[in-house]
Scaffold this motif. Sequence first.
Motif, PDB file in Angstrom:
ATOM      1  N   TYR A 179       0.769  -1.337   0.083  1.00  0.00           N
ATOM      2  CA  TYR A 179       0.075  -0.123   0.103  1.00  0.00           C
ATOM      3  C   TYR A 179       0.802   1.103   0.073  1.00  0.00           C
ATOM      4  O   TYR A 179       0.682   2.130   0.836  1.00  0.00           O
ATOM      5  N   PRO A 180       1.823   1.410  -1.070  1.00  0.00           N
ATOM      6  CA  PRO A 180       2.786   2.463  -1.095  1.00  0.00           C
ATOM      7  C   PRO A 180       2.124   3.940  -1.031  1.00  0.00           C
ATOM      8  O   PRO A 180       2.471   4.839  -0.520  1.00  0.00           O
ATOM      9  N   LYS A 181       0.991   4.020  -1.980  1.00  0.00           N
ATOM     10  CA  LYS A 181       0.396   5.299  -1.853  1.00  0.00           C
ATOM     11  C   LYS A 181      -0.270   5.735  -0.642  1.00  0.00           C
ATOM     12  O   LYS A 181      -0.154   7.052  -0.292  1.00  0.00           O
ATOM     13  N   LYS A 182      -0.888   4.853   0.184  1.00  0.00           N
ATOM     14  CA  LYS A 182      -1.468   5.376   1.508  1.00  0.00           C
ATOM     15  C   LYS A 182      -0.482   5.476   2.483  1.00  0.00           C
ATOM     16  O   LYS A 182      -0.623   6.075   3.418  1.00  0.00           O
ATOM     17  N   TRP A 183       0.926   4.816   2.184  1.00  0.00           N
ATOM     18  CA  TRP A 183       1.818   4.862   3.059  1.00  0.00           C
ATOM     19  C   TRP A 183       2.914   5.843   3.077  1.00  0.00           C
ATOM     20  O   TRP A 183       3.929   5.723   3.660  1.00  0.00           O
ATOM     21  N   GLU A 184       3.016   6.520   1.830  1.00  0.00           N
ATOM     22  CA  GLU A 184       3.907   7.270   1.436  1.00  0.00           C
ATOM     23  C   GLU A 184       4.631   8.368   2.543  1.00  0.00           C
ATOM     24  O   GLU A 184       5.682   8.776   2.552  1.00  0.00           O
ATOM     25  N   ARG A 185       3.517   8.810   3.348  1.00  0.00           N
ATOM     26  CA  ARG A 185       4.060  10.003   4.260  1.00  0.00           C
ATOM     27  C   ARG A 185       4.725   9.328   5.349  1.00  0.00           C
ATOM     28  O   ARG A 185       5.564  10.112   6.293  1.00  0.00           O
ATOM     29  N   PHE A 186       4.729   8.194   5.457  1.00  0.00           N
ATOM     30  CA  PHE A 186       5.657   7.496   6.534  1.00  0.00           C
ATOM     31  C   PHE A 186       6.797   6.648   5.972  1.00  0.00           C
ATOM     32  O   PHE A 186       7.421   6.087   6.736  1.00  0.00           O
ATOM     33  N   MET A 187       7.287   7.079   4.822  1.00  0.00           N
ATOM     34  CA  MET A 187       8.442   6.693   4.393  1.00  0.00           C
ATOM     35  C   MET A 187       9.506   7.127   5.206  1.00  0.00           C
ATOM     36  O   MET A 187       9.726   7.967   6.114  1.00  0.00           O
ATOM     37  N   VAL A 188      10.919   6.853   4.798  1.00  0.00           N
ATOM     38  CA  VAL A 188      11.972   6.849   5.782  1.00  0.00           C
ATOM     39  C   VAL A 188      12.335   8.643   6.042  1.00  0.00           C
ATOM     40  O   VAL A 188      12.690   9.111   7.139  1.00  0.00           O
ATOM     41  N   GLU A 189      11.634   9.658   5.185  1.00  0.00           N
ATOM     42  CA  GLU A 189      12.017  10.970   5.371  1.00  0.00           C
ATOM     43  C   GLU A 189      10.887  11.621   5.621  1.00  0.00           C
ATOM     44  O   GLU A 189       9.608  11.214   5.456  1.00  0.00           O
ATOM     45  N   ASP A 190      10.724  12.668   6.451  1.00  0.00           N
ATOM     46  CA  ASP A 190       9.728  13.294   6.801  1.00  0.00           C
ATOM     47  C   ASP A 190       9.341  14.495   5.796  1.00  0.00           C
ATOM     48  O   ASP A 190      10.172  14.656   4.737  1.00  0.00           O
ATOM     49  N   GLY A 191       8.730  15.360   5.957  1.00  0.00           N
ATOM     50  CA  GLY A 191       8.028  16.284   4.777  1.00  0.00           C
ATOM     51  C   GLY A 191       9.154  17.372   4.386  1.00  0.00           C
ATOM     52  O   GLY A 191       9.284  17.639   3.241  1.00  0.00           O
ATOM     53  N   ASP A 192      10.118  17.738   5.214  1.00  0.00           N
ATOM     54  CA  ASP A 192      11.212  18.592   5.000  1.00  0.00           C
ATOM     55  C   ASP A 192      12.565  17.748   4.405  1.00  0.00           C
ATOM     56  O   ASP A 192      13.381  18.547   4.042  1.00  0.00           O
ATOM     57  N   GLY A 193      12.466  16.582   4.360  1.00  0.00           N
ATOM     58  CA  GLY A 193      13.487  15.717   3.690  1.00  0.00           C
ATOM     59  C   GLY A 193      14.639  15.225   4.633  1.00  0.00           C
ATOM     60  O   GLY A 193      15.439  14.570   4.300  1.00  0.00           O
ATOM     61  N   ALA A 194      14.351  15.626   5.951  1.00  0.00           N
ATOM     62  CA  ALA A 194      15.154  15.088   7.041  1.00  0.00           C
ATOM     63  C   ALA A 194      14.666  13.546   7.647  1.00  0.00           C
ATOM     64  O   ALA A 194      13.784  13.249   7.370  1.00  0.00           O
ATOM     65  N   ARG A 195      15.877  12.853   7.740  1.00  0.00           N
ATOM     66  CA  ARG A 195      15.500  11.398   8.005  1.00  0.00           C
ATOM     67  C   ARG A 195      15.046  11.413   9.453  1.00  0.00           C
ATOM     68  O   ARG A 195      15.312  12.083  10.469  1.00  0.00           O
ATOM     69  N   ILE A 196      13.914  10.501   9.544  1.00  0.00           N
ATOM     70  CA  ILE A 196      13.249  10.375  10.833  1.00  0.00           C
ATOM     71  C   ILE A 196      14.250   9.463  11.932  1.00  0.00           C
ATOM     72  O   ILE A 196      14.465   8.474  11.381  1.00  0.00           O
ATOM     73  N   ASP A 197      13.921   9.869  13.015  1.00  0.00           N
ATOM     74  CA  ASP A 197      14.715   8.905  14.058  1.00  0.00           C
ATOM     75  C   ASP A 197      13.853   7.796  14.107  1.00  0.00           C
ATOM     76  O   ASP A 197      12.625   7.644  14.110  1.00  0.00           O
ATOM     77  N   GLU A 198      14.744   6.531  14.395  1.00  0.00           N
ATOM     78  CA  GLU A 198      13.959   5.155  14.362  1.00  0.00           C
ATOM     79  C   GLU A 198      12.994   5.166  15.541  1.00  0.00           C
ATOM     80  O   GLU A 198      11.827   4.444  15.229  1.00  0.00           O
ATOM     81  N   GLY A 199      13.308   5.748  16.731  1.00  0.00           N
ATOM     82  CA  GLY A 199      12.296   5.503  18.025  1.00  0.00           C
ATOM     83  C   GLY A 199      11.017   6.493  17.617  1.00  0.00           C
ATOM     84  O   GLY A 199       9.906   5.933  18.010  1.00  0.00           O
ATOM     85  N   ASP A 200      11.174   7.462  17.055  1.00  0.00           N
ATOM     86  CA  ASP A 200      10.099   8.342  16.586  1.00  0.00           C
ATOM     87  C   ASP A 200       9.124   7.766  15.494  1.00  0.00           C
ATOM     88  O   ASP A 200       8.024   7.751  15.472  1.00  0.00           O
ATOM     89  N   ARG A 201       9.950   7.063  14.643  1.00  0.00           N
ATOM     90  CA  ARG A 201       9.317   6.371  13.599  1.00  0.00           C
ATOM     91  C   ARG A 201       8.424   5.181  14.183  1.00  0.00           C
ATOM     92  O   ARG A 201       7.538   4.977  13.745  1.00  0.00           O
ATOM     93  N   ILE A 202       8.904   4.441  15.032  1.00  0.00           N
ATOM     94  CA  ILE A 202       8.051   3.518  15.486  1.00  0.00           C
ATOM     95  C   ILE A 202       6.827   4.006  16.026  1.00  0.00           C
ATOM     96  O   ILE A 202       5.874   3.335  16.153  1.00  0.00           O
ATOM     97  N   GLN A 203       7.190   4.982  16.889  1.00  0.00           N
ATOM     98  CA  GLN A 203       5.980   5.596  17.663  1.00  0.00           C
ATOM     99  C   GLN A 203       4.883   6.134  16.688  1.00  0.00           C
ATOM    100  O   GLN A 203       3.788   5.968  16.800  1.00  0.00           O
ATOM    101  N   MET A 204       5.327   6.673  15.566  1.00  0.00           N
ATOM    102  CA  MET A 204       4.480   7.393  14.303  1.00  0.00           C
ATOM    103  C   MET A 204       3.694   6.275  14.030  1.00  0.00           C
ATOM    104  O   MET A 204       2.635   6.330  13.718  1.00  0.00           O
ATOM    105  N   ILE A 205       4.323   4.815  13.629  1.00  0.00           N
ATOM    106  CA  ILE A 205       3.615   3.816  13.044  1.00  0.00           C
ATOM    107  C   ILE A 205       2.824   3.353  14.038  1.00  0.00           C
ATOM    108  O   ILE A 205       1.531   2.916  13.515  1.00  0.00           O
TER     109      ILE A 205
END
Length: 133
Positions: A81-107
């Motif tokens: 489901y890449p279209k539905k999930w594209e905002r949770f890819m590795v980078e945030d909206g500014d192009g900065a890499r999301i921290d792994e702990g923050d990413r898990i929390q967001m997921i």
Amino acid sequence: FDTVNHIPSLLTSYDETIPAEAFQDQVSLSDIASDPVMQISFAAAAIAIIILFVLKSVVTKMDEAVEKVAVDFDRVMTLKYPKKWERFMVEDGDGARIDEGDRIQMIVEQMEKYREEEPAFMERVMQDIDRMQ
């Protein structure tokens, strides 16, 4: 001057009234260990420490399980489901890499949101996770 002459005799008489054995009490470790209050205190402290270690272990296992489910969910969403999930890819909206702990929390937060708002979709994703394993 009569009152001044009595002060030295008061000081010397005070020293004579203290018994010599008054400050020679000895406390040994066996005396402390045989005290019931101390035994109960040590036992309670030991039990509390053991309970804290067990709780820490349980919380760590729970965190690992949640992280594993979140990683599996992320993998299924990225692949199927890449279209539905594209905002949770590795980078945030500014192009900065999301921290792994923050990413898990967001997921995990997104999983909860899908479970509430789109239960049928969430069920389908969980079935896909089961098939991938």
